[in-house]
Write a protein that holds these residues in place. Structure first.
Motif, PDB file in Angstrom:
ATOM      1  N   LYS A  57     -29.695  44.088  17.837  1.00  0.00           N
ATOM      2  CA  LYS A  57     -29.634  42.682  18.260  1.00  0.00           C
ATOM      3  C   LYS A  57     -28.271  42.074  17.960  1.00  0.00           C
ATOM      4  N   MET A  58     -27.698  42.445  16.818  1.00  0.00           N
ATOM      5  CA  MET A  58     -26.380  41.939  16.461  1.00  0.00           C
ATOM      6  C   MET A  58     -25.336  42.389  17.477  1.00  0.00           C
ATOM      7  N   LEU A  59     -25.378  43.670  17.858  1.00  0.00           N
ATOM      8  CA  LEU A  59     -24.412  44.203  18.820  1.00  0.00           C
ATOM      9  C   LEU A  59     -24.595  43.571  20.199  1.00  0.00           C
ATOM     10  N   LYS A 107     -17.242  54.145  11.622  1.00  0.00           N
ATOM     11  CA  LYS A 107     -17.959  53.291  12.562  1.00  0.00           C
ATOM     12  C   LYS A 107     -17.332  51.895  12.470  1.00  0.00           C
ATOM     13  N   LEU A 108     -16.472  51.580  13.431  1.00  0.00           N
ATOM     14  CA  LEU A 108     -15.708  50.341  13.403  1.00  0.00           C
ATOM     15  C   LEU A 108     -15.844  49.615  14.733  1.00  0.00           C
ATOM     16  N   LEU A 109     -15.879  48.288  14.666  1.00  0.00           N
ATOM     17  CA  LEU A 109     -16.023  47.508  15.891  1.00  0.00           C
ATOM     18  C   LEU A 109     -15.372  46.150  15.692  1.00  0.00           C
ATOM     19  N   TYR A 129     -17.335  44.408  12.722  1.00  0.00           N
ATOM     20  CA  TYR A 129     -18.639  44.943  12.309  1.00  0.00           C
ATOM     21  C   TYR A 129     -18.395  46.353  11.805  1.00  0.00           C
ATOM     22  N   VAL A 130     -18.589  46.575  10.507  1.00  0.00           N
ATOM     23  CA  VAL A 130     -18.323  47.874   9.906  1.00  0.00           C
ATOM     24  C   VAL A 130     -19.514  48.268   9.042  1.00  0.00           C
ATOM     25  N   GLY A 131     -19.710  49.567   8.894  1.00  0.00           N
ATOM     26  CA  GLY A 131     -20.809  50.013   8.051  1.00  0.00           C
ATOM     27  C   GLY A 131     -21.283  51.397   8.419  1.00  0.00           C
ATOM     28  N   SER A 132     -22.583  51.612   8.341  1.00  0.00           N
ATOM     29  CA  SER A 132     -23.132  52.957   8.528  1.00  0.00           C
ATOM     30  C   SER A 132     -23.751  53.181   9.903  1.00  0.00           C
TER      31      SER A 132
END
Length: 228
Positions: free
Chosen positions: A66-68, A148-150, A158-161
């Motif tokens: 949903k965030m993406l 995983k970078l955006l 937005y970064v994370g797993s």
């Protein structure tokens, strides 16, 4: 991989999430002294606005999805994605394509050589849907990158797993950070820019020039992508 060090109130949120996931998996409640986080004192400086985004098959189903979707929908200038496993569903592909059609520059960076061959074949089967709708895809050379970078519009990161694949978006427990800060987003953009300098663009002509048997195998694997 790309690593980040975080300080401030967000640390308590990360600890809380780790404790909750541990409780879900083991039924053990982590409430002893090492897990008690005191709110940090406010100190002068340049604070960065961020929040923890938790997702998983429990109370936070598809939060990252949903965030993406929301981020792609509001993009106005650029969308930059770096992910080792890029298998978005139709909703996310539609959001990316719609952004590109309204003039947003969409760049997607994936490894030239993947550690999961079947996943790489399945995601390659989707490339034509994206390329023919004004998005760009790049194969990064060198060592395999698990980052995983955006970024959106050089402002939101937005970064994370979370990967952009069915497992991360619907099954796995994941944790990401939503960061609203131009300086931070600029650093991520710069990292992606450096990667693009040594990356090879993926083209429709190149995809279609490969043997039919290879393309057919990729489409078959793509059908099973939710299970990869």
């Amino acid at each position: 991989d790309t690593h980040f060090s975080v300080t401030g109130p967000v640390v308590a949120d990360l600890f809380d999430l780790a404790a909750e996931d541990w409780r879900f998996s083991t039924q053990e409640l982590l409430n002893d002294e090492p897990w008690r986080i005191e709110p940090p004192e406010r100190s002068p400086g340049d604070p960065i606005l961020m929040r923890v985004v938790a997702s998983g098959p429990d109370r936070s189903v598809e939060t990252n999805h949903k965030m993406l979707m929301g981020a792609f929908s509001v993009a106005r200038q650029s969308i930059r994605i770096m992910s080792p496993y890029f298998l978005p569903d139709r909703e996310l592909i539609s959001a990316l394509v719609t952004a590109a059609r309204r003039g947003v520059e969409v760049d997607i960076v994936v490894p030239a050589v993947n550690n999961l061959v079947l996943v790489d074949r399945a995601m390659t089967a989707q490339f034509d849907q994206i390329l023919k709708n004004y998005c760009r895809i790049w194969r990064s050379t060198g060592s395999f990158s698990h980052s995983k970078l955006l970024t959106i519009d050089g402002t939101w990161a937005y970064v994370g797993s979370s990967n952009l694949d069915p497992r991360s978006l619907r099954l796995n427990f994941e944790v990401d950070l939503e960061v609203l800060n131009e300086g931070f987003a600029a650093e991520i953009d710069e990292h992606i820019e450096e990667t693009l300098k040594t990356s090879t663009p993926v083209t429709l002509e190149g995809l279609q020039a490969r043997p039919f048997a290879v393309r057919l195998l990729e489409k078959v694997l793509w059908l099973g992508s939710p299970y990869l």
